[in-house]
Write a protein that holds these residues in place. Structure first.
Motif, short mmCIF file in Angstrom:
data_model
loop_
_atom_site.label_atom_id
_atom_site.label_comp_id
_atom_site.label_asym_id
_atom_site.label_seq_id
_atom_site.Cartn_x
_atom_site.Cartn_y
_atom_site.Cartn_z
N GLY A 123 46.22 -37.96 21.75
CA GLY A 123 46.21 -39.42 21.59
C GLY A 123 45.14 -39.89 20.62
N ILE A 124 43.97 -39.28 20.68
CA ILE A 124 42.88 -39.76 19.83
C ILE A 124 43.14 -39.36 18.37
N ARG A 125 43.75 -38.20 18.17
CA ARG A 125 44.10 -37.79 16.80
C ARG A 125 45.14 -38.75 16.21
N LYS A 126 46.16 -39.09 17.02
CA LYS A 126 47.18 -40.05 16.55
C LYS A 126 46.53 -41.39 16.20
N THR A 127 45.57 -41.79 17.03
CA THR A 127 44.92 -43.09 16.83
C THR A 127 44.14 -43.12 15.53
N VAL A 128 43.32 -42.08 15.30
CA VAL A 128 42.53 -42.02 14.05
C VAL A 128 43.48 -42.02 12.86
N GLN A 129 44.55 -41.24 12.96
CA GLN A 129 45.51 -41.17 11.85
C GLN A 129 46.16 -42.54 11.62
N TRP A 130 46.45 -43.26 12.70
CA TRP A 130 47.07 -44.59 12.55
C TRP A 130 46.13 -45.53 11.77
N TYR A 131 44.85 -45.52 12.10
CA TYR A 131 43.91 -46.39 11.37
C TYR A 131 43.78 -45.96 9.91
N LEU A 132 43.83 -44.65 9.66
CA LEU A 132 43.77 -44.18 8.26
C LEU A 132 45.03 -44.61 7.49
N ASP A 133 46.15 -44.65 8.20
CA ASP A 133 47.42 -44.99 7.54
C ASP A 133 47.65 -46.50 7.41
N HIS A 134 46.81 -47.30 8.04
CA HIS A 134 47.03 -48.76 8.04
C HIS A 134 45.81 -49.53 7.54
N PRO B 201 26.72 -48.63 10.35
CA PRO B 201 26.22 -47.94 11.54
C PRO B 201 27.26 -47.92 12.67
N LEU B 202 27.19 -46.91 13.50
CA LEU B 202 28.07 -46.78 14.68
C LEU B 202 27.21 -47.14 15.90
N PRO B 203 27.31 -48.39 16.40
CA PRO B 203 26.36 -48.87 17.42
C PRO B 203 26.69 -48.38 18.83
N VAL B 204 25.89 -47.46 19.34
CA VAL B 204 26.09 -46.94 20.70
C VAL B 204 25.13 -47.68 21.62
N TYR B 205 25.69 -48.33 22.66
CA TYR B 205 24.85 -49.12 23.57
C TYR B 205 24.03 -48.20 24.49
N GLY B 206 22.73 -48.54 24.66
CA GLY B 206 21.88 -47.83 25.62
C GLY B 206 21.81 -46.35 25.29
N ASP B 207 21.98 -45.51 26.34
CA ASP B 207 21.87 -44.05 26.12
C ASP B 207 23.22 -43.41 25.78
N GLY B 208 24.29 -44.22 25.74
CA GLY B 208 25.61 -43.68 25.37
C GLY B 208 26.23 -42.81 26.45
N MET B 209 25.63 -42.78 27.63
CA MET B 209 26.15 -41.91 28.70
C MET B 209 27.01 -42.67 29.72
N GLN B 210 27.38 -43.91 29.39
CA GLN B 210 28.32 -44.63 30.26
C GLN B 210 29.69 -43.96 30.11
N ILE B 211 30.39 -43.90 31.24
CA ILE B 211 31.67 -43.17 31.24
C ILE B 211 32.84 -44.15 31.38
N ARG B 212 33.84 -43.96 30.54
CA ARG B 212 35.10 -44.70 30.64
C ARG B 212 36.21 -43.66 30.77
N ASP B 213 37.36 -44.11 31.31
CA ASP B 213 38.49 -43.21 31.58
C ASP B 213 39.61 -43.66 30.64
N TRP B 214 39.94 -42.86 29.64
CA TRP B 214 40.76 -43.33 28.52
C TRP B 214 42.23 -42.98 28.66
N LEU B 215 43.09 -43.95 28.34
CA LEU B 215 44.54 -43.73 28.39
C LEU B 215 45.16 -44.23 27.08
N TYR B 216 46.04 -43.41 26.50
CA TYR B 216 46.74 -43.81 25.27
C TYR B 216 47.65 -45.00 25.61
N VAL B 217 47.63 -46.01 24.76
CA VAL B 217 48.28 -47.28 25.10
C VAL B 217 49.77 -47.12 25.42
#
Ligand code: NAD
Ligand code: TYD
Length: 351
Positions: free
Chosen positions: A319-330, A211-227
């Motif tokens: 950034g998010i595409r690179k990240t998903v690809q990194w996890y698939l590759d590792h 399962p992909l556990p989403v807390y509460g209503d999932g409408m909390q907002i975060r501001d994302w930056l590629y590391v």
């Protein structure tokens, strides 16, 4: 040489790898190797004489004094921290110990070292403290993004302990003249992110059919930056930041959590479709909310952009595409983290 603390964790390891890829300046890496420290993140540096790793605690004053005397770094970049909000809710003590007491001991050791330098050494020295936007508390939907002047209103034991460390760093500048810089960054994502945080957890759970556990209503907002953009911002502040100043770091990428999860599902549907042909969205599961869950974070990064000319290189989409690809590759990295065998790496490599 620079001293990096917490350089075996998610952001610290990315920083060390990027630093050594871009300069010849050696790195002394001090990390306690808690559950979040993973030397496999630095496996590509094996045999590289520019990287000196020491397992140890930033709260160990004698160790710090010895390292500073021996290596005489020209700067300290402090990443070492307990960093997971959910863990801080279950057990705040380690957060107080590392984030507050540890930062205090590090500042004390650095102050003593800096005080013994000659005038040129003193003028060139920097202590850069890596902090978080969470110290500013939670925003309402219509509030403007956090500037560096926003009042501190931390809501979790994690953010309260980071806020305390920020105040200590500030005080060491005002009281003792220590040449400090502080960065407060928004949520990071990218390679080597420990899969207990939202983005890597969703990727590894999706691939494992969990399962992909989403807390509460999932409408909390975060501001994302590629590391890697966070790392470039830190390098820029270290090189050109004004002493005693605070710089907010962010990429203007506010997203509700549920949108992040849906984006990850769509990318995985494209790059690694489920065997049954259904979407990974089928695995989304709303669960009990986090206590005291901050509703929204958003960073106003204009000071860093205007004064130091920094800009992120990645958009959220790239950034998010690179990240998903990194996890698939590792898959091995993920498997070692999940089985706990990444911890054997230390005994194998540093017997
Ligand atoms: P992380 O938990 O992945 O890594 C922390 C590292 O610090 C680990 O390698 C751990 O072993 C080490 N460490 C912990 N306690 C230590 C101690 N007492 N002495 C020496 N080393 C110790 O964390 P991260 O996500 O890489 O975050 C790094 C820093 O950036 C933290 O200070 C965090 O507050 C800050 N930050 C993180 C984010 C984010 O989204 N992850 C955003 C903004 C700021
Ligand atoms: P997290 O990655 O823990 O970072 P932080 O709490 O420091 O912002 O969580 C990011 C957001 O995702 C936060 O609003 C909590 C939420 N979240 C979930 O909905 N489910 C989860 O399983 C996790 C770990 C987080």
């Amino acid at each position: 040489m620079i001293l990096v603390t917490g350089g075996a964790g998610f952001i610290g390891a990315n920083f060390v790898l990027d630093w050594l890829a871009q300069s010849d300046g050696p790195v002394l890496n001090l990390d306690k190797l808690t559950y979040a420290g993973n030397l496999e993140n630095l496996a590509s540096l094996q045999g590289d004489p520019r990287h000196v790793f020491v397992q140890g605690d930033i709260a160990d004053g004698a160790l710090l004094q010895g390292l500073l005397t021996e290596h005489r770094p020209r700067a300290v970049v402090n990443f070492a921290a307990e960093s997971h909000v959910d863990r801080s809710i279950h057990g705040p003590e380690d957060f107080i110990q590392t984030n507050i007491v540890g930062t205090f001991r590090l500042l004390e050791a650095v102050r003593a070292h800096w005080g013994g330098l000659d005038e040129a050494g003193k003028a060139a020295f920097r202590f850069l403290h890596v902090s978080t936007d969470e110290v500013y508390g939670s925003l309402a939907a219509t509030d403007s993004a956090f500037t560096e002047e926003h009042r501190y209103e931390p809501n979790s034991p994690y953010s309260a302990s980071k806020a305390a460390s920020d105040h200590l760093v500030r005080a060491y500048h005002h009281t003792y003249g220590l040449p400090v810089l502080t960065t407060n960054c928004s949520n990071n994502y990218g390679p080597y992110h420990f899969p207990e945080k939202l983005i890597p957890l969703m990727i590894v759970n999706a691939l494992a059919g969990k399962p992909l556990p989403v807390y509460g209503d999932g409408m909390q907002i975060r501001d994302w930056l590629y590391v890697k953009d966070h790392c470039s911002a830190i390098r820029r502040v270290l090189a050109a930041g004004q002493l005693g100043e605070v710089y907010n770091v962010g990429g203007w990428n506010e997203k509700p959590n549920i949108e992040i999860v849906q984006t990850l599902c769509a990318l995985l549907d494209e790059l690694r479709p489920r065997a049954d042909g259904k979407s990974y969205r089928e695995q989304i599961s709303y669960v009990k909310d986090r206590p005291g869950h901050d509703r929204r974070y958003a960073i106003d990064a204009r000071k860093l952009e205007k004064e130091l000319g920094w800009k992120p290189a990645e958009t959220f989409e790239t950034g998010i595409r690179k990240t998903v690809q990194w996890y698939l590759d590792h898959p091995d990295w993920v498997a070692h983290v999940q089985s706990g065998s990444y911890r054997d790496w230390v005994s194998k490599q540093y017997r």
